[in-house]
Motif scaffolding. Structure first.
Motif, short mmCIF file in Angstrom:
data_model
loop_
_atom_site.label_atom_id
_atom_site.label_comp_id
_atom_site.label_asym_id
_atom_site.label_seq_id
_atom_site.Cartn_x
_atom_site.Cartn_y
_atom_site.Cartn_z
N ARG A 30 0.83 -1.19 0.00
CA ARG A 30 0.00 0.00 0.00
C ARG A 30 0.87 1.25 0.00
NH1 ARG A 30 -5.12 0.59 1.28
NH2 ARG A 30 -5.22 -1.52 2.10
N GLU A 31 1.88 1.22 0.84
CA GLU A 31 2.75 2.38 0.96
C GLU A 31 3.52 2.64 -0.33
OE1 GLU A 31 6.07 3.79 4.24
OE2 GLU A 31 4.58 2.23 4.73
N ARG A 32 4.05 1.57 -0.89
CA ARG A 32 4.80 1.72 -2.14
C ARG A 32 3.93 2.35 -3.23
NH1 ARG A 32 6.56 -3.61 -2.07
NH2 ARG A 32 5.74 -4.00 -4.15
N VAL A 33 2.72 1.85 -3.32
CA VAL A 33 1.81 2.36 -4.35
C VAL A 33 1.47 3.83 -4.08
CG1 VAL A 33 -0.49 2.18 -5.34
CG2 VAL A 33 0.83 0.11 -4.85
N THR A 34 1.15 4.13 -2.84
CA THR A 34 0.82 5.50 -2.49
C THR A 34 1.96 6.45 -2.87
OG1 THR A 34 -0.35 4.58 -0.61
CG2 THR A 34 -0.10 6.97 -0.66
N ALA A 35 3.17 6.01 -2.58
CA ALA A 35 4.35 6.83 -2.91
C ALA A 35 4.44 7.05 -4.42
CB ALA A 35 5.61 6.16 -2.38
N ALA A 36 4.23 5.98 -5.16
CA ALA A 36 4.31 6.08 -6.63
C ALA A 36 3.22 7.02 -7.16
CB ALA A 36 4.18 4.70 -7.25
N VAL A 37 2.03 6.91 -6.59
CA VAL A 37 0.92 7.78 -6.99
C VAL A 37 1.33 9.23 -6.78
CG1 VAL A 37 -1.38 8.58 -6.32
CG2 VAL A 37 -0.95 6.14 -6.61
N GLN A 38 1.87 9.53 -5.61
CA GLN A 38 2.33 10.87 -5.30
C GLN A 38 3.36 11.34 -6.30
OE1 GLN A 38 1.67 13.06 -2.80
NE2 GLN A 38 0.03 11.80 -1.95
N ARG A 39 4.34 10.47 -6.50
CA ARG A 39 5.48 10.89 -7.30
C ARG A 39 5.09 11.16 -8.75
NH1 ARG A 39 10.71 9.78 -9.07
NH2 ARG A 39 10.86 7.52 -9.16
N LEU A 40 4.22 10.34 -9.26
CA LEU A 40 3.83 10.50 -10.67
C LEU A 40 2.62 11.42 -10.83
CD1 LEU A 40 4.28 6.84 -11.90
CD2 LEU A 40 5.86 8.76 -12.10
N ASP A 41 2.10 11.89 -9.68
CA ASP A 41 0.95 12.77 -9.74
C ASP A 41 -0.18 12.12 -10.53
OD1 ASP A 41 -0.15 15.19 -8.98
OD2 ASP A 41 0.18 16.06 -10.95
N TYR A 42 -0.40 10.87 -10.19
CA TYR A 42 -1.43 10.10 -10.89
C TYR A 42 -2.83 10.50 -10.44
CZ TYR A 42 -4.66 6.19 -11.42
OH TYR A 42 -5.76 5.42 -11.67
#
Lengths: 332, 332
Positions: A30-42
DNA sequence: CTGCCAGGTGACAACGTTGTCAGGCCACAG
DNA sequence: CTGTGGCCTGACAACGTTGTCACCTGGCAG
């Protein structure tokens, strides 16, 4: 979404799960995905999501009003907006300007856009065309004017009572020659206000002077002209009832121009900002827009939620707000 | 769509072609499909269509205003609506109520909904957060207040000039003790109006009495209190400049309560309905909402259409509307 | 008769997401 | 050690539409 999945090293479905806060995802994923979402501004694509989800909602309701910029419509929209916000829903508003064709077009457009519901302050006399539109399952609620040719929920004020209240207020203060201005008699609202006005007289064994009751007054300027004309009569009115907000402005102007604004009583229909700052402050029959908007939203979201009970036709009582102009006594 | 294809005995793609009025469909097939569409009451799913089409538009713009029900915002929305209509676009409006958090939330929501463009009357001081939101390519146009922390198109009135015009109007009529009420000094608009007010004095070798210039007046009631207080001074003002529409109402009320509404001059900022029916009719510095809305829409649709020129910051001149209250001479 | 072209039509994949279901892993009971 | 069940995770199809491309037909030139 693909990029997010790649960056987080998981599958698309897992991203979907995290984004939608579904249960059953381990904390570190969950955390990894959340971070990726943030980073890519998805940002999830709502349209695609709605497409896939069964019975998904667009999170939009359409509202067709007479004119977005008039104070009554604007107040109603604001009240709808507040109610819709708690359902995470936006309001798509448009102005009809009493355009019957425009009404049909816009309804069609909104239904095609898959709005979750429709609020309609109709310009048309009859709305038979709606039957086909509503077959798609979009619920509709009428406001200000009742539906004809189609049976759906509605919220209107008691126009009969409103007309009666205005007339009674003036009759009780001794007025016997009361002028009354109404909108097009084809509109149910205008008709009922007129009936209420007449009924108040009849109850007291009186009869309004037909020359003082004018139908079909459509604009501020017309209202002003009519009042001028009535004041020119040999036996002029001692009070005026303006059966619609824009007509009140015209009446105020005419009385002012004649310098009789402190001698001839005036009661308006529909409150508006600054009515209390006029000289004399304007007495009006007020519709509680906020309440009306709340009721409309209540019905609409109940329908959207699956309520299939018979259509309800809610009637809200108006109130009379005494401010001065309606309390002027008749001339001796 | 599947049903339509089946009924007309053609493929999905052909139905699509007919619905989108593409060329290259034989007349009889076209007719069969059209008939089937009619009979089944088929409506294309805009969301699905947009999903597939490259660079498709949602046909929606978002408009965040101070309050949908206040006359300035409502007028602006109406003007936007009319302009958007010609681009087959709807207006999704919401009220901020000066809520800074709400602004961010709503912008995020609108961008996620994939609106084609954004009109923003910001509540916040700075809009750095917008940079991330706009990376998605959604264009934005600011109105009434200029952007800070992000460089996008804007349309505002010349507030400096407006403040100056009001002051000059009163100074030219001999007033030397002019009270002035402004909103929070953190707002650029209020600040500029104040500067214009001061500049008009300076130009004439005068200096406004600091005790008569009050900042941070936020509501109608506060404005009323302030005016009362100023009239209690040993050397009271002979004129009042209300730097914002709701402050003018408070000022009118206070003057009325003291019975000096025909002795103390008053100039308001922002016109509103019925200002001409007050006693005396209210002189105001007017912003042309219709024009502002038109310019905003022009910029926004240019951006949506692909215009990538540097951001423009349009400034609209206000006009002074003399109606009576501003032309009262100073007390002897 | 053959080849070519234009016009009309359809099969298929893809848009971005989620429902369904199957599979892998681990803990625990038998 | 084996079997069972629960917890995570991913592959795949599907939502309704349209872009791409291939196919078919008929007409016409060579």
């Amino acid at each position: 979404m693909r990029d997010v999945a790649a960056l987080a090293g998981v599958s698309l479905k897992t991203v979907s799960r995290v984004v939608n806060e579904e249960a059953g995802v381990s904390p570190d994923v969950r955390e990894r995905v959340t971070a990726a979402v943030q980073r890519l501004d998805y940002r999830p694509n709502l349209a695609a999501s709605n497409l896939r989800r069964t019975g998904a909602r667009s999170g939009l309701i359409g509202a067709l009003v007479q004119d977005v910029s008039n104070s009554f419509s604007a107040g109603l929209l604001r009240s709808l907006e507040d109610a819709a916000r708690s359902h995470r829903t936006g309001v798509l508003a448009a102005s009809l300007d009493e355009g019957v064709d425009r009404e049909q077009e816009l309804v069609h457009d909104l239904v095609t856009r898959r709005v979750d519901g429709l609020v309609l302050m109709p310009a048309s006399d009859r709305q038979d065309y709606l039957v086909a539109e509503l077959r798609t399952g979009t619920p509709a609620v009428f406001v200000d004017r009742p539906p004809r040719g189609v049976d759906v929920d509605s919220v209107v004020i008691d126009n009969l009572l409103g007309g009666r209240m205005a007339a009674e207020h003036l009759l009780d203060r001794g007025h016997r020659r009361i002028a009354a201005l109404f909108h097009l008699p084809t509109l149910t609202t205008a008709q009922l206000r007129r009936e209420g006005f007449t009924a108040a007289h009849t109850d007291r064994g009186l009869r309004p002077d037909p020359r003082l009751v004018v139908d079909g007054v459509a604009s501020t300027d017309e209202a002003s002209e009519v009042v001028h004309r009535l004041l020119d009569l040999d036996d002029p009115p001692t009070a005026v009832f303006a059966g619609r907000n824009i007509l009140a402005s015209g009446a105020v102007r005419a009385l002012r121009e004649r310098g009789v604004h402190h001698e001839v009583a005036l009661v308006g229909f529909d409150d508006f900002p600054l009515a209390d700052l006029l000289d004399p402050p304007l007495t009006v029959v007020r519709q509680d827009v906020t309440k009306i908007g709340r009721l409309v939203a209540e019905r609409l979201f109940a329908r959207i939620g699956g309520d299939t009970s018979p259509p309800q036709h809610l009637v809200v009582d108006p109130t009379l707000v005494s401010r001065g102009s309606g309390e002027i006594p008749p001339r001796a």
